[in-house]
Design an enzyme around this catalytic site. Sequence first.
Site, PDB file in Angstrom:
ATOM      1  N   LYS A 186       0.827  -1.184  -0.119  1.00 55.94           N
ATOM      2  CA  LYS A 186      -0.120  -0.151  -0.221  1.00 55.94           C
ATOM      3  C   LYS A 186       0.913   1.244   0.017  1.00 55.94           C
ATOM      4  O   LYS A 186       1.182   1.533   0.871  1.00 55.94           O
ATOM      5  CB  LYS A 186      -0.760  -0.043   1.321  1.00 55.94           C
ATOM      6  CG  LYS A 186      -2.372   0.685   1.027  1.00 55.94           C
ATOM      7  CD  LYS A 186      -2.240   2.191   0.790  1.00 55.94           C
ATOM      8  CE  LYS A 186      -1.797   2.993   2.061  1.00 55.94           C
ATOM      9  NZ  LYS A 186      -1.858   4.486   1.782  1.00 55.94           N
ATOM     10  N   GLY A 239       6.353   4.928   8.774  1.00 59.78           N
ATOM     11  CA  GLY A 239       5.900   6.175   8.865  1.00 59.78           C
ATOM     12  C   GLY A 239       5.765   6.685  10.272  1.00 59.78           C
ATOM     13  O   GLY A 239       6.735   6.653  11.030  1.00 59.78           O
ATOM     14  N   SER A 240       4.653   7.233  10.633  1.00 61.67           N
ATOM     15  CA  SER A 240       4.515   7.905  11.809  1.00 61.67           C
ATOM     16  C   SER A 240       4.585   6.978  13.010  1.00 61.67           C
ATOM     17  O   SER A 240       4.006   5.849  12.717  1.00 61.67           O
ATOM     18  CB  SER A 240       3.483   8.981  11.936  1.00 61.67           C
ATOM     19  OG  SER A 240       2.223   8.154  11.973  1.00 61.67           O
ATOM     20  N   GLU A 261       9.752   1.223  10.726  1.00 61.32           N
ATOM     21  CA  GLU A 261      10.779   2.239  10.827  1.00 61.32           C
ATOM     22  C   GLU A 261      10.078   3.515  10.998  1.00 61.32           C
ATOM     23  O   GLU A 261       9.052   3.898   9.973  1.00 61.32           O
ATOM     24  CB  GLU A 261      11.470   2.184   9.502  1.00 61.32           C
ATOM     25  CG  GLU A 261      12.763   3.091   9.453  1.00 61.32           C
ATOM     26  CD  GLU A 261      12.592   3.720   8.194  1.00 61.32           C
ATOM     27  OE1 GLU A 261      13.099   4.888   8.164  1.00 61.32           O
ATOM     28  OE2 GLU A 261      12.762   3.480   7.170  1.00 61.32           O
ATOM     29  N   CYS A 295      13.397  10.729   7.080  1.00 59.93           N
ATOM     30  CA  CYS A 295      12.948  10.089   8.369  1.00 59.93           C
ATOM     31  C   CYS A 295      14.250  10.516   9.142  1.00 59.93           C
ATOM     32  O   CYS A 295      14.252  10.484  10.347  1.00 59.93           O
ATOM     33  CB  CYS A 295      12.600   8.861   8.509  1.00 59.93           C
ATOM     34  SG  CYS A 295      13.475   7.663   7.456  1.00 59.93           S
ATOM     35  N   GLU A 394       9.203  16.320  15.311  1.00 56.46           N
ATOM     36  CA  GLU A 394       9.705  15.780  13.784  1.00 56.46           C
ATOM     37  C   GLU A 394       8.601  16.853  12.999  1.00 56.46           C
ATOM     38  O   GLU A 394       7.681  16.695  12.877  1.00 56.46           O
ATOM     39  CB  GLU A 394       9.587  14.493  13.204  1.00 56.46           C
ATOM     40  CG  GLU A 394      10.002  14.100  11.987  1.00 56.46           C
ATOM     41  CD  GLU A 394      10.023  12.574  11.848  1.00 56.46           C
ATOM     42  OE1 GLU A 394      10.858  12.199  11.142  1.00 56.46           O
ATOM     43  OE2 GLU A 394       8.840  12.087  11.809  1.00 56.46           O
TER      44      GLU A 394
END
Length: 491
Positions: A186, A239-240, A261, A295, A394
Site C-alpha cells: 500500500k 511512517g509515523s 521504521e 526520516c 519531527e
Amino acid sequence: MTITHETPAFATRSHGHFIGGQWTPAASGRTLPVINPATGGEMGSIAAGDSADMDAAVAAARSAFEGEWSTWTPHQRRQLMLRVHDVLLENFDELALIETLDMGAPLARTQGLREWTSQVLQFFASQTDAATLSSPPNNLPGDFVTLRSLEPVGVVGGIIPWNGPLIGLWWIFGPALATGCTAVLKPAEDASLSVLRIVELMSQAGVPDGVVNVVTGTGAEAGSALAEHRDVDRIAFTGSVGTAQTIVRASAGNLKRLQMELGGKSPDIVFADADLDKAVPGAAMGVYTNSGQVCVAGTRILVERKVHDEFVERIAEFTKSVRVGNGLEPDTQLGPLISARQLERVQHYIEVGSSEAELVAGGKRIEGEGFGGYYVEPTVFAGAHNELTIAQEEIFGPVATIIPFDDREEAISLANATPYGLAGGLWTQNLGTAHKVSKAIDAGTVWVNCYGVLDPSIGFGGTKMSGYGWKGGREHVESYLYPKAVYMNLD
C-alpha cells in the site's frame, strides 16, 4: 524556467490497483487525484482502495504463495530478480521522471537512484539462498536426525510513505522475492505512480501473477484494511509513530510479525575540531535533502560553543545559496514539499520556531511565477535549546535547529534527550571522539564525517520510539523467514 522533459503518458492516466497481475479498478469505483507538487495541478488519478480491494489482493498473494511460486528454486528466483534488475534499469529514466513529477524531488536526485536501485536488487538477489537447511547434532537418546530450515513466512503486507517510493518499495519486494514470500503493498496516496509503473515492469520481466500486488488508497481505508487482515503474516511499515501504534494494535488479531521504521529527530554533532568546510554543507544537506522529507534528517545540529557563531554564520550563508525550484529544472537542489497539507505543517513549525529561537535564514513560503506548488525556503534557527518544540518534534521539512554545547558529555546528553533513536551524526577529526560518541548515541545508524549514506548490504534501523526491525543486510532477509525443526526417529 528550463524544462524540456516530456511528461510520460503513464503519469497522466487513470490507474487501477495491480492485483494478481491485472489492473483492477476500485471495487467502489472511487478514485483519488494525482497532484504534481511542483505546480499544484492534477495529472491523473489512482484507485481509492478499501477492504474489498485488499481482500482481493491478499487472496491473490495467498494463492500465489501456495501455488507454483512455492516450487521455485533459489536459483530460479535469483535469475528472476536479475531480469527485473535489467528491465528496471532499461526504463529508469522514465521511472525517475515519474517520481519527480509525483513527489517533487529534483530529477538529479531521482536519476541518482539508478545505482542504488541496481545495488539493492543485486543484493537481495544474492540472498535467495538464505533459507538454508542444516542438520545440527542433537542430544536425544536413540537414533535421531535433526533438521533445521528457514521457511518463508507467507504473505507480507507493506505500507510505505510518500517521501521516496522508488526506494521504499524495495525494502518490501526485495526480501519477499528473495525468500519466496508474496507481497501486498500500500503506497502513500500522495505518491503511488512510480510503484505502479514498477510492478507493471516487474510483471513484464516475468514475476508470476499474484507474487507482487499493489492497492492504492488512503491509510484510513486501504492501509487499515491491510494492517488488520487476518491472512497477512507480516507487516513492514514506514511512517509515523501514531500510525505504527495503530498497526501494532491491529496486528493482535493474528499475531502478525512486525517491522517498524518510524520517525526521528536525529542529532548531528559538530565538534570544535571538525573541518567546517565539510561539516557546514554536510550538516546542512543532512537536513535539506529531499526538502527535509527524510526520516533520518539531522535536524538537531549540536555545535560546540567554541565554533558555534562561526558555524551559524556559515550555514546561514550556505542555506541562502541553495537553489529551490521545480524538480525538472537542471539546477534545482530542493524541490517542493509533497502537498498543501505538508506545506501547512512546515509553515506552522516555522511560525512556532520564530517565537522560540532566532531565525537566521529562510522561513518563508516561495510563491510567484514558476512556484505554483508547495515551496518553502530552507530554514535555520539558532540560539535554540533542546526543550523547544522545534527541537523535539519531527517537522519533516527543511528546517534546521542549532543548539550549542560545551563539552563531549553534554553533546551526548543532548543527543540522547529525545524519544527517538533512528539516526545521528558527528563531525570531528579526533578518532577517539568519533569512536566514543558514535558508540554513546542512542540510534540505529550513526554517520561520522558524512551524513545519510546507505549500503543495502549493511542496512539501517532504529531504537526507542523510532521503531524496530532492520532494513537491509542478512537480518532483513531472515526476518521474512521463520525457523522450522524436524526430528526424525531412525529406530
